[in-house]
Design an enzyme around this catalytic site. Structure first.
Site, short mmCIF file in Angstrom:
data_model
loop_
_atom_site.label_atom_id
_atom_site.label_comp_id
_atom_site.label_asym_id
_atom_site.label_seq_id
_atom_site.Cartn_x
_atom_site.Cartn_y
_atom_site.Cartn_z
N LYS A 83 3.65 14.03 9.60
CA LYS A 83 4.45 12.62 9.57
C LYS A 83 2.46 11.88 9.34
CE LYS A 83 4.30 9.25 12.60
NZ LYS A 83 3.98 8.02 11.51
N GLY A 99 -6.21 10.72 15.10
CA GLY A 99 -5.63 9.25 15.74
C GLY A 99 -6.67 7.97 16.62
N SER A 100 -6.18 7.77 17.41
CA SER A 100 -6.77 7.29 18.61
C SER A 100 -6.94 7.46 19.47
CB SER A 100 -6.92 5.66 18.40
OG SER A 100 -5.11 5.64 18.49
N THR A 101 -8.02 7.18 20.38
CA THR A 101 -8.09 7.65 21.68
C THR A 101 -6.95 7.83 22.53
OG1 THR A 101 -10.27 8.46 21.44
CG2 THR A 101 -9.45 8.66 23.45
N GLY A 152 -3.53 9.66 21.20
CA GLY A 152 -3.77 10.86 21.90
C GLY A 152 -3.46 11.30 23.08
N CYS A 210 -14.08 8.07 11.44
CA CYS A 210 -13.91 8.29 12.93
C CYS A 210 -15.30 8.34 12.93
CB CYS A 210 -12.84 9.10 13.79
SG CYS A 210 -12.67 10.72 12.31
N GLU A 250 -14.84 2.07 20.47
CA GLU A 250 -14.70 2.19 18.84
C GLU A 250 -14.64 0.04 18.04
OE1 GLU A 250 -11.72 4.87 17.86
OE2 GLU A 250 -13.23 5.59 15.84
#
Ligand code: ADP
Length: 498
Positions: A189, A242-244, A247, A298, A398
């Site tokens: 995706k 992707g982002s933490t 995640g 990242c 971030e």
């Protein structure tokens, strides 16, 4: 042209046919619930195309197609899988201008960066894993004179892959290359912001000759299609970038059926400049490390830590470098270094952080929207904060934009302490001309990767990933193959004595 594609002409004059469907079983199909996603040009805020978005039923169909294809694909000879991957790499290379155009248009990155960076990397990663496809062997382990065991490396099964928007084509290739080389089937995706190039890739998957169902490509919202994919019981492994925070949600969803996972998440990577560094080199790389790709990396080295006795000199030169190099403009202008941010949401988020930073540190450059688009587009001026305290949010969180935070340290010990004072651990960089110090500090930094006198180096042969809350597992290199295969031990008794 099939009904599931539309004719487009990009601002750089490239005309092409853009597939818009969901790619399931080697066919483009419509969303079962008439769900769609809009792709926007971040430079003009105009609609590029509307694509189909997967419903729960579509995701289920894609996963079942991958499950059915796995039965035969897993037994395809490695060398045959390798040939298909080489073919796919050749097909992408033949259309490199088109892929670079589409990723630049959809994402906002410069065409120059897309064609010279992303496309070279995408083709290289597929070729690297094509070469590995027939070289994943097990071991033979002797035990007694009568018994031994051998191990075989087998694919994991159906892989659900979720990718971000900052390198749309490359992130797909990083995930597909090792998964296909080792005999898995995939449902991948793309991110909502950049749904286009992955559909062109899907077209080439079919043209290369991959059997139906081996690669299925869907677009859709993360919280809907993405979440259904990662919790689907027939998915054996989830690979995510992707982002933490996302995640963590994915890890939770994968827990229900104990899925294997690889996560590559956020970062706040430190770059240490010691007083014996070559300052020009440190300035050049630290500029590239935070300002390239609009700061949307990242591994961006967003925390620049400089030894006190060269702090003023470095800071002055860094700011001069940003002023002379970081020209803001649209994706197509050859002068542009920094294009628009990917979306309004990211643009607002970065400006919010900049406003927070103004109360926490000294703003030395930028700090506002850029007028590059004459009132349109998500343009932000490259921004530099100096004298940033380790407690500041802009130092700890971030930002994912062109915002550098510069802080000071006195000793090597303090530099390491500051570098490691973070929940993240993805990239890091050390600038010094002292060989011993370079290796000593590299060993002490809590990060998956360290660049010595450089920043952002990335190569298909070299493992990439994070420690702490920057991720679990590795991509690329031989480690990337391990992430997509599992070891089976076969015990052999050659005789009939006990
Ligand atoms: P960002 O905030 O930068 O967009 P995300 O980590 O949210 O980054 O998005 C990265 C990818 O994860 C995208 O493909 C997105 O659609 C997907 N995603 C977001 N939320 C979820 C979720 N709950 N489950 C699965 N995938 C998700």
């Amino acid at each position: 042209m099939s009904p599931s594609s539309i004719a487009l002409k990009a601002p750089n004059g490239v005309s092409y046919s853009q597939p818009t469907g969901l790619f399931i079983n080697n066919e483009f199909v419509q969303s079962s619930g008439n769900r769609t996603l809009d792709s926007i040009d971040p430079a003009t805020e105009e609609l590029i195309a509307t694509v189909q978005a997967a419903t729960e039923a579509d995701v289920d169909k894609a996963v079942k197609a991958a499950k059915a294809a796995f039965k035969t694909w897993k037994d395809h000879e490695g060398s045959e899988r390798g040939k298909l991957l080489y073919k796919l790499a050749d097909l992408i290379e033949a259309k490199r201008e088109l892929f670079a155009t589409v990723d630049a248009w959809d994402n906002g990155k410069t065409y120059a960066e897309a064609i010279e960076g992303d496309l070279v990397e995408a083709v290289g990663v597929f070729r690297y894993y094509a070469g590995w496809a027939d070289k994943t062997f097990g071991q033979t382990i002797g035990t007694t004179t009568q018994k031994f065991a051998y191990t075989i490396r087998q694919p994991i099964g159906v892989i659900g892959q979720i990718i971000p928007w900052n390198y749309p084509l490359c992130m797909a290739v990083w995930k597909l290359g090792p998964a296909l080389a080792t005999g898995n089937t995939v449902v991948i995706k793309a991110a909502e912001q950049t749904p286009l190039s992955i559909l062109l890739l899907a077209e080439l998957v079919k043209e290369a000759g991959f059997p139906a169902g081996v690669v299925n490509v869907i677009n859709g919202a993360g919280g809907e299609a993405g979440s259904v994919l990662v919790s689907h019981p027939l998915v054996d492994k989830v690979a995510f970038t992707g982002s933490t925070s996302t995640g963590a949600k994915i890890m939770g969803a994968a827990a229900a059926t104990l899925k294997n996972i690889t996560l590559e998440t956020g970062g706040k990577s430190p770059l240490l400049v010691f007083n014996d560094a070559d300052i020009e080199q440190a300035v050049n790389w630290s500029h590239f490390g935070i300002m390239s790709n609009q700061g949307q990396i990242c591994t961006a080295t967003s925390r620049i830590l400089v030894q006190a006795d060269i702090y003023d000199e470095f800071t002055k030169k860094f700011i001069e470098r940003v002023k002379s190099t970081s020209h803001v403009g649209n994706q197509w202008d050859a002068k542009t270094y920094q294009g628009p941010q990917v979306s309004k949401i990211q643009y607002d988020r970065i400006l919010d952080y900049i406003n927070i930073g103004k109360n926490e540190a000294t703003l030395a450059l930028g700090g506002k929207p850029s007028s590059a688009g004459n009132g349109k587009g998500f343009y932000i001026e490259p921004t530099v904060f100096i004298d940033v305290k380790p407690t500041a949010r802009i130092y700890r969180e971030e930002i994912f934009g062109p915002v550098a935070s510069i802080a000071k340290f006195n000793s090597e010990e303090e530099a390491i302490e500051l570098a490691n004072d973070t929940t993240y651990g993805l990239g890091s960089a050390v600038f010094t001309t002292n060989l011993e110090k370079a290796h000593r500090v590299a060993a002490q930094i809590e990060a998956g990767m360290v660049w010595v006198n450089s920043s952002q180096d990335c190569d298909p042969r070299i493992p990439f990933g994070g420690v702490k809350q920057s991720g679990i597992g590795r991509e690329l290199g031989e480690a990337g193959l391990e992430a997509y295969s599992q070891i089976k031990a076969v015990h052999i008794n050659m005789g009939n004595r006990l």
